[in-house]
Scaffold this active site. Structure first.
Site, PDB file in Angstrom:
ATOM      1  N   ASP A   9      24.736  39.279  -3.103  1.00 16.22           N
ATOM      2  CA  ASP A   9      25.299  40.578  -3.482  1.00 16.22           C
ATOM      3  C   ASP A   9      26.199  40.481  -4.719  1.00 16.22           C
ATOM      4  O   ASP A   9      27.381  40.889  -4.682  1.00 16.22           O
ATOM      5  CB  ASP A   9      26.138  41.146  -2.313  1.00 16.22           C
ATOM      6  CG  ASP A   9      25.400  41.139  -0.991  1.00 16.22           C
ATOM      7  OD1 ASP A   9      24.173  41.334  -1.015  1.00 16.22           O
ATOM      8  OD2 ASP A   9      26.042  40.932   0.057  1.00 16.22           O
ATOM      9  N   GLU A  50      20.429  50.920   0.364  1.00 18.91           N
ATOM     10  CA  GLU A  50      21.803  50.421   0.539  1.00 18.91           C
ATOM     11  C   GLU A  50      22.285  49.931  -0.824  1.00 18.91           C
ATOM     12  O   GLU A  50      21.660  50.210  -1.853  1.00 18.91           O
ATOM     13  CB  GLU A  50      21.835  49.283   1.583  1.00 18.91           C
ATOM     14  CG  GLU A  50      20.966  48.084   1.228  1.00 18.91           C
ATOM     15  CD  GLU A  50      21.034  46.967   2.257  1.00 18.91           C
ATOM     16  OE1 GLU A  50      21.877  47.019   3.152  1.00 18.91           O
ATOM     17  OE2 GLU A  50      20.215  46.023   2.133  1.00 18.91           O
TER      18      GLU A  50
HETATM   19  O1  FUB Z   1      24.973  40.710   2.278  1.00 19.28           O
HETATM   20  C1  FUB Z   1      24.894  41.535   3.409  1.00 19.28           C
HETATM   21  C2  FUB Z   1      24.097  42.736   3.092  1.00 19.28           C
HETATM   22  O2  FUB Z   1      22.797  42.374   2.685  1.00 19.28           O
HETATM   23  C3  FUB Z   1      24.613  43.533   1.936  1.00 19.28           C
HETATM   24  O3  FUB Z   1      25.777  44.215   2.224  1.00 19.28           O
HETATM   25  C4  FUB Z   1      23.418  44.337   1.664  1.00 19.28           C
HETATM   26  O4  FUB Z   1      23.461  45.033   0.467  1.00 19.28           O
HETATM   27  C5  FUB Z   1      22.360  43.279   1.691  1.00 19.28           C
HETATM   28  O5  FUB Z   1      22.277  42.580   0.497  1.00 19.28           O
END
Ligand code: FUB
Length: 646
Positions: free
Chosen positions: A30, A197
């Protein structure tokens, strides 16, 4: 064996590498990149292998590191900026510190993080404040009121208003405190159906861009997609894909987009260091470009990544920019992917290209090293600009033990070396070409031979800050075959140091370039400044291609004192035995088989005259590498530095 290859015996291990993935010693998911004060700061999540008692197949993070870089190539880890134990509202056993963001406003830095709260219900987003992008951050006691969800992203708009976006995908204006919502969260309109997301919102040429990971069909994995608007909270017009699904089905992708020094970059992640587990990820960077109408061009993930690689850095050519058909890459150690990869060229005419290598700092006597493996004797060439380009170096690969070679390197990694035939000017795209049979290559590295001495100038110099005298006139070594250092007793040394080897040995002051006859040898004096505090006689002899072992070195220097100095002591370390004279008087003898240690032996109290004082020394060795260091210390043992050396 020539000088070049002898130097290699002492070559230091390689330094930084600079390709995708960009951080090489930990998982980094991320990756939110931000530019503060002319540097890029990277705020990733820190995936770890789940500890006992936690879910093995899920994300697991307990802290955040921050990294910075000014060239997108060398990244500095500033260490941990928050842990699940430091943030008051976070459940300290949740290992849920997911994708963060950090922005600057009015000189303060705001670090936003999502995590599971104490009550264990869902995800909340909280904020910490600092005066520096690397912390320390002071965290609020409670998460931001009105937000349930993950993946915060904050936009500072040009009119001074800030907005926060999260989850998949909501947004709201922030109050000036950057810690509370200034309006009701709204669901972003105009985005396509399917799981979303990790929003990242930015503004470019008056357009707002909402970019987000998006699963476009059932059973799919995340693409990176985007929408545009003329307003910060939409409605949005969906535009398309920035990056396709992972070729190896890493389920998540998560990104950020920054403009740095006039170029646009996409930071994203992939499971490079964890091929069988897509919850341990590694940050990458590739270039991003806009079309004239403001739409974004699709980014094809590369191994090479971005940034200029110094020719003297380790060039991981398995992170190539282009490769001939049939080239394969594989892990160096399948049990530990952090040990990187190697490439295998299929045989005659195979090649890999590695772009943007800065050759401008290579010296004319630079050489090339390459870590390679082959099963037959063969040859690689390294060329400039194309597979048919000018040859920079030929690397003959001799793997079979032949006459005079004790080792057989068939199918074993070894480091080959090659002289350079040509040095590209400035930035080059290197082509590594197979001229024979299959060969595997892990890395290339150009090396400038280390320099130990520079010729002295007319200008007097001072001792270094620790008082060491670094300017000496050194005589090329006199042959004195001694198979061992055990003979260096006081009586042997007195006899052999006081023998006359050349006329004027104790009476004349040698000058640079002066020649003397010592037995059958014609030898020259060289006045040199040493790069180091210890005078590496071994390197001096080696660079002149002289005998290194079983020799006697003579050294002399003149120090100029501004006043008489009483109660001083001469302090010497030498490898091996040595004798020292001040103004013609013997003042110190270091006998036996010894290593060079600073202040190993100290003379009785001496007086340095006002004006010139002549120091002479003789150093003898058997099979060892000779060097010495010398300084004067005062009655309190402090180094004396207020004299000059002619
Ligand atoms: O790293 C955990 C989660 O996986 C992140 O918050 C999402 O965006 C995905 O990458």
């Amino acid at each position: 064996m020539n000088h070049l290859f002898k130097l290699l015996l002492l070559a230091l291990p390689a330094m930084a590498t600079a390709q995708n993935p960009i951080i090489h010693n930990q998982f980094t998911a991320d990756p939110t990149a931000r530019v503060f004060d002319g540097k890029v700061y990277l705020y990733p999540s820190h995936d770890i292998v789940p500890p006992e008692g936690t879910r093995k197949d899920w994300f697991c993070m307990e802290d955040y590191h921050v990294f910075s870089s000014s060239d997108l190539t060398n990244w500095h880890d500033h260490g941990i900026i928050a842990t699940q134990h430091d943030v008051p509202w976070v459940n300290a056993k949740s290992f849920s510190m997911w994708a963060p963001d950090c922005v600057e406003k009015n000189g303060k830095y705001y670090f936003y993080l999502p995590a599971v709260p104490e009550d264990g219900r869902g995800f909340r987003i909280g904020v910490g404040t600092s005066d520096s992008p690397t912390g320390p951050f002071i965290f609020e006691d409670k998460p931001i009121e009105g937000i349930m969800g993950i993946d915060p992203c904050v936009l500072n708009d040009d009119d001074g208003q800030s907005y926060i976006y999260w989850g998949g995908v909501s947004g709201a204006p922030l109050n000036a405190d950057m810690k509370s919502l200034a309006g009701k969260p709204t669901r972003m309109e105009g985005l396509p159906d399917g799981f979303k997301e990790g929003p990242f919102v930015f503004k470019h040429n008056a357009h707002y861009y909402l970019t987000f990971p998006w699963v476009r069909h059932e059973g799919g994995t995340e693409t990176l997609a985007y929408a545009m608007s003329e307003k910060p909270l939409g409605p949005w017009e969906f535009k398309g894909i920035i990056m396709q699904e992972s070729a190896t089905r890493c389920w998540t992708n998560h990104h950020s987009i920054v403009c740095y020094q006039g170029e646009w970059y996409l930071f994203y992640h992939h499971n490079d260091y964890s091929p069988r587990d897509d919850k341990r990820r590694a940050a990458r960077i590739d270039r991003l470009a806009f079309n004239p109408d403001g739409t974004i061009q699709e980014v094809i993930p590369t191994l090479r990544g971005v940034g200029i690689t110094q020719a003297t850095a380790r060039i991981e050519v398995d992170r190539y920019s282009k490769a001939h058909e049939g080239t394969t890459i594989a892990y160096n150690d399948t049990l530990n992917p952090f040990r990187g990869w190697h490439a295998t060229l299929p045989g005659a005419k195979g090649w890999i290209a590695y772009n943007e290598v800065d050759c401008s700092k290579l010296s004319p006597n630079a050489y090339l090293t390459a870590n390679i493996k082959a099963s037959e004797n063969t040859m690689l060439t390294v060329r400039d600009g194309s597979p048919k380009g000018k040859i920079i170096a030929r690397i003959p690969i001799t793997v079979e033990a032949g006459e005079g070679r004790r080792r057989d390197y068939r199918n074993q990694w070894y480091t080959a070396t090659a002289q350079l035939e040509y040095i590209p000017k400035g930035i080059s795209q290197l082509y590594i070409c197979s001229e024979g049979t299959e060969v595997s290559i892990d890395w290339l590295q150009f090396k400038n031979p280390e320099s130990y001495f520079t010729p002295a100038t007319e200008t007097p110099v001072k001792p270094d800050g620790e008082g060491f005298v670094r300017r000496w006139t050194l005589l090329e070594p006199i042959d004195k075959p001694n198979p061992s250092n055990t003979v260096f007793t006081d009586s042997y040394l007195r006899e052999h140091f006081y023998m006359e080897y050349f006329p004027g040995q104790f009476s004349t002051v040698p000058r640079n370039g002066q020649r003397v006859k010592a037995g059958g040898q014609r030898l020259t004096w060289h006045t040199l400044d040493s790069e180091r505090y210890n005078i590496k006689l071994f390197r001096f002899a080696d660079a002149l291609d002289k005998r290194l072992y079983g020799v006697l070195f003579w050294a002399a220097t003149i120090i100029d004192c501004p006043e008489e100095m009483t109660d001083v002591r001469l302090s010497v370390g030498s490898n091996s035995a040595s004798m020292w004279w001040l103004n013609g008087q013997e003042v110190l003898l270091l006998s036996g088989d010894r290593r060079m240690v600073r202040d190993d032996a100290v003379s009785n109290r001496l007086t340095l005259k006002k004006g010139h004082n002549i120091i002479r020394g003789a150093v003898i060795n058997g099979p060892g590498m000779s060097d010495f260091c010398l300084r004067f210390i005062d009655k309190d043992g402090k180094p004396i530095t207020h004299f000059t050396i002619k």
